[in-house]
Design a protein around this motif. Structure first.
Motif, mmCIF file in Angstrom:
data_model
loop_
_atom_site.group_PDB
_atom_site.id
_atom_site.type_symbol
_atom_site.label_atom_id
_atom_site.label_comp_id
_atom_site.label_asym_id
_atom_site.label_seq_id
_atom_site.Cartn_x
_atom_site.Cartn_y
_atom_site.Cartn_z
ATOM 1 N N GLU A 107 -21.598 43.237 74.220
ATOM 2 C CA GLU A 107 -21.632 43.447 75.606
ATOM 3 C C GLU A 107 -22.763 44.889 75.956
ATOM 4 O OE1 GLU A 107 -19.959 42.593 78.369
ATOM 5 O OE2 GLU A 107 -18.634 41.247 77.386
ATOM 6 N N ARG B 47 -26.392 43.041 75.156
ATOM 7 C CA ARG B 47 -26.795 42.158 76.196
ATOM 8 C C ARG B 47 -26.731 42.968 77.672
ATOM 9 N NH1 ARG B 47 -22.568 38.376 74.459
ATOM 10 N NH2 ARG B 47 -21.184 39.495 75.571
ATOM 11 N N GLN B 48 -26.532 44.137 77.558
ATOM 12 C CA GLN B 48 -26.608 45.163 78.874
ATOM 13 C C GLN B 48 -25.729 44.743 79.812
ATOM 14 O OE1 GLN B 48 -31.165 44.903 79.468
ATOM 15 N NE2 GLN B 48 -31.184 47.171 78.544
ATOM 16 N N THR B 49 -24.533 44.096 79.312
ATOM 17 C CA THR B 49 -23.711 43.846 80.515
ATOM 18 C C THR B 49 -22.189 44.782 80.509
ATOM 19 O OG1 THR B 49 -22.701 42.247 78.865
ATOM 20 C CG2 THR B 49 -23.997 41.501 80.701
ATOM 21 N N GLU C 181 -22.163 48.128 81.068
ATOM 22 C CA GLU C 181 -22.044 48.903 82.068
ATOM 23 C C GLU C 181 -21.816 48.123 83.372
ATOM 24 O OE1 GLU C 181 -25.259 51.726 82.308
ATOM 25 O OE2 GLU C 181 -24.490 52.815 80.595
ATOM 26 N N LEU C 182 -22.062 47.128 83.549
ATOM 27 C CA LEU C 182 -21.491 46.104 84.581
ATOM 28 C C LEU C 182 -20.172 45.855 84.548
ATOM 29 C CD1 LEU C 182 -24.347 43.241 84.804
ATOM 30 C CD2 LEU C 182 -24.468 45.631 85.516
#
Lengths: 309, 315
Positions: free
Chosen positions: A100, A103-105, A107-108
């Motif tokens: 995560e 994939r830079q997801t 923080e979302l």
């Protein structure tokens, strides 16, 4: 109103779990892994079968004991499955959180309302679901043993329990490293280091331990050690053996064969002294589940924590 | 109008380096607040703290009255956060992406299908509903990311460089979308270093440099703060030299400069008077018989304000 909303949400699937399962089962990858795994397992079983039955065909007196074929096949399948579980599960979970991040997801996901424990449980359950699928898919191969005899339904059930708990333990270890580390590579390396240590390092160490302990035990005068000391040393050694899945599986099988029990048997120490020896799974399963709970808690706390950078 | 964002002496250190230095910021409800500053000024740090992702070293911040460190869940319910990168699950379809985040915001399954369709319609991606997220263009991904922030109908949108890396057309589309969201009543806290992009949609700006908020207020207030005089541009059909001389003698005119365009018939004057003085000057100019074809006050853009207030320092 709030209560109704909470009740509505309670019925909803964990979104992280749903997403993970969708991703994992989408496309041909999951089915290819399953097929290759079963093919390899079948290959091992066939090899063992031919290795055992080949001498039988040339020596007719041996052919009566088909139960040994059944046992050998069963042991092979369980052994291969134990190693597969120990080395595949971390590959699934060690990338769960770091993936995560990469994939830079991450923080979302962290700014949504999904609590940390649901993120962690979703990731773990998804990996476990697939591992359980692999374990369950191999049951027909394990069950081949019933055709030859020598294996009981209790053995099959206990092997299943040990395999499932092993998968959960290594999955939890991988997940913790995934939460603690920044990259999947580091998390995977650390998870495999633990798997190697538990599956090969510790059993190897325990295998050579008796040769180190025996000289101490038999240095007593008179030559037999006091029963209490002998029992204490045995229990300590037995406890350590049952910390590893391999050791627990073997110990469980020995108790089944020696004492014809899934719980314990009486072992002769120094006559007339006898000590009760619990079955391996009785030590391994509760301790592993406790460890899993601790690892789960630590992972949740790490995911819940606000970042410092 | 209440206050939606408030920070009190907000400080953040990365090791020895101070990224934010006791920043005090307020953003009113209903505002489109442009958070402007050079790269490394502390914009993203501020936004990540407000989005409950980053722990401040000291100081406190509140969103809709909730503490970003102690009431994170309440804050998350109020905000839609869009980072300056696009986080994508490559193996997800567009509708699945929105459905997943809507579920993460506790939107019941029964209403998610309609919601996803509405969001896709808002960001004009309905035609890509069943495509994989990875197949979208960068502009489409940014719009999808914006749609994601709206899934739970938050009061406040925290958008970190939403136009970064977009082509001119996509930037215009993003700007129009933000304008529409403002019209829908959303408070928008948007950062950018492409000042002209947000100038048109912002009601307020805050200028940050080296971790310090050096100025903040409505765009009009900021202009008034930095402008000691007004600049008026005058277009003439002829007699430019004569007009230049005449204007130089008029009250409140500080300087007259001929401009290169229009064959030297355009003049720029620095003027210190108020609106009625400007009107009187125009009337006198016409009365003197000068052939005026254009008389326009030049207002300083956000870029001017930014350049005047900042020194180009990064923390």
């Amino acid at each position: 109103m709030v209560k109704i909303r909470k009740l509505q949400l309670r019925g909803e699937t964990n979104p992280v779990l749903l997403k993970e399962l969708r991703g994992r089962m989408r496309g041909a990858r999951a089915f290819i892994v399953l097929t290759v795994y079963l093919l390899l397992l079948s290959l091992f079983v066939s090899l063992i079968y031919y290795m055992i039955t080949a001498p039988m065909s040339s020596t007719p007196s041996l052919s009566a004991d088909m139960s040994s074929v059944g046992q050998a096949l069963f042991y092979t399948v369980v052994l291969v499955e134990l190693f597969t579980v120990a080395f595949i599960t971390p590959a699934f979970t060690a990338s769960a959180i770091t993936g995560e991040r990469e994939r830079q997801t991450y923080e979302l996901l962290r700014t949504t309302l999904v609590p940390a424990r649901r993120i962690v449980s979703g990731k773990l359950t998804s990996a476990m679901t697939y591992m359980f699928l692999l374990i369950l898919a191999a049951i027909p191969l394990q069950s081949l043993a019933f055709m030859f005899g020598g294996v009981t339904i209790q053995e099959l059930a206990l092997a299943l329990i040990i395999l499932l708990v092993t998968a959960l333990t290594f999955g939890s270890i991988g997940l913790l490293f995934s939460a603690l580390m920044r990259t999947t590579l580091v998390a995977t390396v650390l998870s495999y280091a633990i798997a190697l240590l538990t599956m090969i390092g510790l059993p190897a160490l325990l295998l050579i331990t008796p040769t180190l302990i025996d000289p101490i035990l038999y240095s007593y005068s008179p030559p037999t050690p006091p029963p209490v000391a002998a029992a204490a040393i045995f229990y300590l050694f037995y406890f350590l053996v049952n910390l590893t899945p391999l050791g627990a599986a073997i110990a469980t099988e020995i108790v089944l064969l020696e004492g014809n029990s899934v719980w314990f048997f009486w072992m002769d120490l120094t006559p007339p002294h006898r000590i009760p020896v619990p079955s391996g799974w009785l030590i391994f399963v509760p301790l592993s589940l406790l460890l899993c709970a601790v690892l789960f808690l630590l992972t949740v706390l790490r995911v819940r924590r606000q970042e410092d950078r | 109008m209440g206050i939606l964002i408030e920070t009190h002496n907000l400080t953040k250190h990365y090791g020895q380096r101070a990224a934010l230095k006791a920043m005090n910021l307020t953003v009113e409800e209903g505002a489109v607040f442009g958070f402007v500053g050079p790269n490394g000024a502390g914009k993203t740090t501020t936004m990540r703290i407000l989005a409950t992702l980053l722990r401040p070293t000291s100081g406190e911040a509140w969103v809709a009255g909730f503490s970003v460190t102690r009431q994170r869940r309440e804050v998350r319910r109020c905000i839609g956060y869009m980072p300056d990168f696009f986080g994508a699950y490559g193996d997800m379809k567009v509708w699945e992406y929105l459905d997943f985040f809507a579920a993460c915001y506790e939107i019941p399954q029964a209403t998610r299908r309609v919601l996803v369709n509405d969001l896709l319609e808002l960001v004009e991606l309905s035609h890509r509903r069943d495509d994989y997220v990875d197949s979208l263009s960068r502009g489409m991904k940014q719009r999808l990311c914006l749609a994601r922030t709206l899934a739970h109908d938050p009061q406040l949108l925290i958008l970190d460089e939403p136009a970064s890396g977009l082509d001119p057309r996509a930037r215009v589309e993003m700007r129009e979308l933000l304008r529409e969201l403002h019209n829908m009543g959303k408070t928008i806290f948007v950062s950018s270093h492409i000042l002209s992009e947000i100038e048109e949609i912002c009601t307020h700006i805050g200028i940050i440099e080296a971790g310090q908020l050096i100025a903040s207020g409505t765009i009009q207030e900021m202009r008034e703060r930095i402008q000691t005089h007004r600049t008026v541009q005058i277009g003439l059909l002829g007699r430019a030299a004569e007009a230049q001389q005449w204007l130089a003698d008029q009250p409140n005119v500080l300087a007259v400069t001929p401009l290169a365009e229009n064959h030297g018939c355009n003049l720029a004057i620095e003027f210190s008077g108020d609106d009625s003085a400007i009107a009187a000057l125009l009337a006198a100019l016409v009365q003197e018989g000068f052939p005026v074809i254009r008389f326009q006050e030049k207002t300083g853009g956000l870029e001017d304000i930014f350049m005047r207030l900042t020194k180009g320092v990064v923390s």
